[in-house]
Design a protein around this motif. Structure first.
Motif, PDB file in Angstrom:
ATOM      1  N   CYS A 435     -50.772  -8.914 -45.525  1.00 46.09           N
ATOM      2  CA  CYS A 435     -49.985  -8.434 -46.653  1.00 46.09           C
ATOM      3  C   CYS A 435     -49.049  -7.324 -46.177  1.00 46.09           C
ATOM      4  O   CYS A 435     -49.494  -6.358 -45.571  1.00 46.09           O
ATOM      5  CB  CYS A 435     -50.910  -7.906 -47.748  1.00 46.09           C
ATOM      6  SG  CYS A 435     -50.037  -7.024 -49.059  1.00 46.09           S
ATOM      7  N   ALA A 437     -47.741  -5.043 -47.758  1.00 45.81           N
ATOM      8  CA  ALA A 437     -47.936  -3.772 -48.465  1.00 45.81           C
ATOM      9  C   ALA A 437     -49.218  -3.073 -48.046  1.00 45.81           C
ATOM     10  O   ALA A 437     -49.254  -1.842 -47.937  1.00 45.81           O
ATOM     11  CB  ALA A 437     -47.938  -4.005 -49.970  1.00 45.81           C
ATOM     12  N   CYS A 438     -50.310  -3.830 -47.822  1.00 46.37           N
ATOM     13  CA  CYS A 438     -51.587  -3.171 -47.550  1.00 46.37           C
ATOM     14  C   CYS A 438     -52.253  -3.635 -46.270  1.00 46.37           C
ATOM     15  O   CYS A 438     -53.272  -3.079 -45.855  1.00 46.37           O
ATOM     16  CB  CYS A 438     -52.548  -3.351 -48.728  1.00 46.37           C
ATOM     17  SG  CYS A 438     -53.179  -5.024 -48.883  1.00 46.37           S
ATOM     18  N   CYS A 454     -52.669 -11.931 -51.435  1.00 44.93           N
ATOM     19  CA  CYS A 454     -53.322 -10.756 -50.876  1.00 44.93           C
ATOM     20  C   CYS A 454     -54.579 -10.545 -51.724  1.00 44.93           C
ATOM     21  O   CYS A 454     -54.497 -10.404 -52.937  1.00 44.93           O
ATOM     22  CB  CYS A 454     -52.406  -9.541 -50.982  1.00 44.93           C
ATOM     23  SG  CYS A 454     -53.282  -7.981 -50.787  1.00 44.93           S
ATOM     24  N   CYS A 460     -54.200  -2.702 -53.242  1.00 46.11           N
ATOM     25  CA  CYS A 460     -52.918  -3.073 -52.641  1.00 46.11           C
ATOM     26  C   CYS A 460     -51.812  -2.390 -53.449  1.00 46.11           C
ATOM     27  O   CYS A 460     -51.663  -2.639 -54.644  1.00 46.11           O
ATOM     28  CB  CYS A 460     -52.728  -4.583 -52.678  1.00 46.11           C
ATOM     29  SG  CYS A 460     -51.110  -5.093 -52.081  1.00 46.11           S
ATOM     30  N   GLN A 463     -49.443  -4.722 -55.493  1.00 43.59           N
ATOM     31  CA  GLN A 463     -50.024  -5.326 -56.700  1.00 43.59           C
ATOM     32  C   GLN A 463     -50.159  -4.287 -57.807  1.00 43.59           C
ATOM     33  O   GLN A 463     -49.927  -4.573 -58.977  1.00 43.59           O
ATOM     34  CB  GLN A 463     -51.399  -5.932 -56.392  1.00 43.59           C
ATOM     35  CG  GLN A 463     -51.318  -7.157 -55.515  1.00 43.59           C
ATOM     36  CD  GLN A 463     -52.683  -7.822 -55.345  1.00 43.59           C
ATOM     37  OE1 GLN A 463     -53.352  -8.125 -56.318  1.00 43.59           O
ATOM     38  NE2 GLN A 463     -53.075  -8.041 -54.105  1.00 43.59           N
TER      39      GLN A 463
HETATM   40 ZN   LIG Z   1     -51.760  -6.304 -50.328  1.00 45.06          ZN
END
Ligand SMILES: [Zn+2]
Length: 717
Positions: A435, A437-438, A454, A460, A463
């Motif tokens: 992912c 983002a995370c 994800c 996250c 999200q």
């Molecule tokens: Zn994520």
């Protein structure tokens, strides 16, 4: 009582009202009166006298009926007097020909056609009574739209009074839109403010029309009455309001249809347009009677950019009303009119990169980032590619020159690569395994799913931002201060690590954010965005239970399922503790939704959201329903035609709020058919099956005294 109102009286009324409103705004909102109190009183007295002489002039929004801006809540549902049909579309000459052939077959001869441009705007319904504007509504579902009368007063193109000799009642249909020049200007301003540009003039018109002018005004009045408000704060609130009003004032209107009408006989579309023009309404200067449809279509296909606004096709109508009536309507569109949609414009641009975004439910979506380019009237630089399979199917490489169009002239779509333009430096897109983002490993939820997700729903950041943004959306808690940028700031600047703490935000927590503060004389202060968010969070706490449920982002639980849950269970507590089987039994829920609800409440970090919101004072019970008795349990009702005092939705809600059920088809199991004005075939069906029929008065009895009493009112046992 004088009933014969001249155009001059109407014009004077508008003049007085506009001056009084302007003065009131200056007085209450801008704090700089432009005329003296005596002059104001004189205007007001003249208005009262004029309305006493001609009571029909006094519309619902007359200043004589309100003090300092009391008004109906904007955006409430409003029922159109007659249905607003959409038009059937054709996309090529063969389809046009078959439409024309059917017309000739049905009528026995080729009729006179009227051609006009199809403006890419927002359809609205305007009602004028006695020559005075009574209401403005969006199209909505064609029967019920949103009331935008309040905002319409700022749209100069919408006359508040008609000129000439208008009929007693006139329902007019038209298109609200921006000229391309105003659209470009607006987008320039929007981008300068750090917001994302509108995708097209239509979106811009819809967004502008739905600005909460009323809330901005309330905020200013509140701020003015608060001695702690700084001058700078007030000035910025006022700027914001002025800006919003200025955008509204640049919206254009072109009328192209007549709904309900009383007091005048019209025999054709074109005579209707003459009447509209005589009444001072803006008709198009490009409509033409007696056209050859094919010629008209090809002419405007070549000249579509010669007009000052975006067009996505032309409309061909049978001009004569008698012939229109003969041809009639299908369930959704008239047979006597057709929209010829021009093919979307295709352009080429450079595909700079393919990135992925993370959605509210963790879905990973690749999207194309392109060299900005103008297509069908607006600048495009991003387009969704849906999933990795789609990227493969389209055979596009990063660095490619690609063909781009707007599907339905609205959503930009990458069609495919210009293979000849390749240099060999292009690279293949690879779906990331983590992912962005995370950093969690992404995977399909089930074997065979195309979508990758994800799995880190709890923390996250991408999200969480999407969920916060969704909480603020209109279908959930409608928090204007919680847009995409605000949601991102709350998460990125570390103010929130879960939506559980959303309602615990305080002025001092927002002070830690650069997004929510500004520097005044070297000192950090909360800015407008912060004030807006804090104020609106307070209001959002008391939203109805179903909206709170929607805001929780339980998979598959949208407004419809949430309303069913709230009506039946009446509290979050009851929903959380119900068995899956009990949930699944509910109409409109079913097994999949029931399982997803159980899963949601089964995760402790999620049920913590409910606990924390509840502690912060967020409403967790269906208050209204609790007071209402269950008079209509097990009663099934079909509603047809329009009922005074109700919209379609509110009539249905009145039944379901009392535990009854509303269905759309009449059967032997139907207890009552409620018949309003202009009932459809359901009335005949009820008679055929011997189902009791209630009129508006009978419906009142049903709602206030129950099914027994309603049957008794019909002389039934
Ligand atoms: Zn994520």
């Amino acid at each position: 009582m004088a009933t014969d109102i001249s155009a001059r009286d109407r014009a004077r009324w508008v003049e007085l009202v506009e001056q009084i409103e302007l003065h009131r705004r200056h007085y209450y909102l801008q704090d700089k009166p432009v005329i003296s109190d005596q002059e104001y009183d004189k205007l007001f007295r003249e208005l009262i006298l004029l309305e006493e002489k001609f009571p029909l002039l006094q519309t619902a929004d007359s200043p004589t009926l309100s003090v300092g801006g009391a008004k109906a809540e904007p955006f409430e549902p409003i029922e159109h007097l007659t249905r607003m049909y959409s038009l059937d579309n054709v996309f090529d000459d063969a389809e046009l020909e078959s439409w024309r052939n059917r017309i000739v077959k049905d009528l026995g001869a080729e009729p006179v056609y009227l051609g006009e441009l199809k403006i890419d705007g927002l359809a609205v319904d305007l009602v004028y009574r006695n020559g005075m504007l009574a209401s403005v509504a969006t199209r909505g579902d064609g029967r019920v739209g949103e009331d935008v009368t309040y905002n319409s007063q700022f749209i100069t193109a919408i006359p508040r009074a008609l000129t000439g000799n208008p009929p007693k009642l006139l329902e007019v249909r038209g298109e609200i839109y921006f000229t391309l020049a105003d659209f470009d200007k607006l987008n320039g301003e929007v981008v300068a403010l750090g917001k994302s540009a509108f995708a097209n003039p239509r979106n811009a018109a819809a967004g502008s029309l739905r600005q909460r002018i009323d809330r901005r005004e309330e905020e200013i009045v509140k701020a003015t009455n608060n001695p702690k408000t700084s001058t700078a704060k007030l000035a910025s609130l006022r700027d914001d309001l002025t800006h919003a009003q200025r955008i509204l004032s640049s919206l254009q209107l072109t009328v192209h249809g007549i709904g309900a009408v009383e007091g005048v006989e019209l025999d054709s579309q074109s005579s209707g347009y003459k009447l509209l023009a005589d009444c001072g309404l803006p008709t198009s200067m490009h409509y033409k009677v007696g056209i050859d449809p094919s010629e008209f279509i090809s002419y405007w296909q070549q000249h579509r950019h010669d007009v000052e606004h975006e067009i996505d096709g032309v409309v061909v109508k049978v001009d004569n009303f008698e012939l229109q009536a003969k041809l009639g309507e299908t369930s959704r569109a008239p047979r006597w009119a057709i929209a010829y949609k021009y093919p979307p414009e295709v352009v080429t641009t450079k595909l700079i990169d393919i990135k992925v975004s993370v959605g509210r439910t963790g879905r990973i979506t690749p999207f194309a980032q392109m060299q900005p380019i103008k297509v069908a009237g607006s600048i495009v630089e991003m387009a969704t590619l849906h999933n990795q399979e789609e990227v493969k199917r389209k055979k596009i490489l990063i660095g490619d020159t690609v063909y781009l169009r707007k599907a339905g002239d609205v959503i930009p779509e990458v069609i495919g690569p210009v293979v000849e333009a390749r240099t060999g430096a292009e690279t293949e897109f690879e779906m990331p395994s983590k992912c962005p983002a995370c950093g969690s490993k992404i995977s399909a939820e089930k074997v065979g799913d195309v979508d990758l997700r994800c799995p880190n729903a709890q923390s996250c950041p991408a999200q969480l931002i999407e969920r916060l943004f969704y909480i603020g959306s209109r279908s959930a808690l409608d928090i204007e201060g919680l847009g995409q940028k605000a949601a991102a700031a709350l998460v990125d600047e570390g103010l929130l690590t879960s939506e559980a703490d959303l309602f615990n935000l305080t002025p001092s927590s927002l002070e830690k954010s650069s997004f929510f503060t500004k520097s005044v004389a070297g000192e950090l202060q909360l800015n407008l965005a912060a004030e807006k968010l804090l104020a609106q969070l307070q209001i959002a706490k008391s939203r109805p239970l179903w909206r709170i449920l929607v805001a929780l982002s339980i998979r598959h639980v949208g407004p419809t399922a949430a309303q069913a849950l709230a009506t039946h269970f009446k509290s979050i507590e009851a929903i959380a503790t119900s068995e899956a089987a009990e949930l699944a039994e509910l109409d409109g829920i079913g097994e999949a939704i029931a399982i997803s609800i159980k899963e949601w409440f089964g995760e402790s970090w999620r049920s913590q959201i409910v606990t924390s919101w509840s502690k912060a004072g967020v409403n967790m019970i269906a208050q209204q329903q609790q007071q209402q008795s269950q008079e209509l349990t097990l009663v099934t009702v079909v509603i047809t035609g329009s009922l005074p005092g109700f919209t379609r939705d509110s009539a249905a809600a009145a039944v379901t709020d009392r535990g009854g059920k509303v269905t759309s088809t009449v059967s032997k199991k139907t207890d009552f058919v409620v018949v309003g004005e202009n009932p459809g075939s359901k009335f005949d069906k009820a008679q055929e099956l011997g189902v009791p029929v209630l009129d508006a008065a009978g419906f009142e009895v049903l709602l206030t005294a129950g099914a027994q009493a309603a049957r008794a009112s019909l002389g039934l046992s």
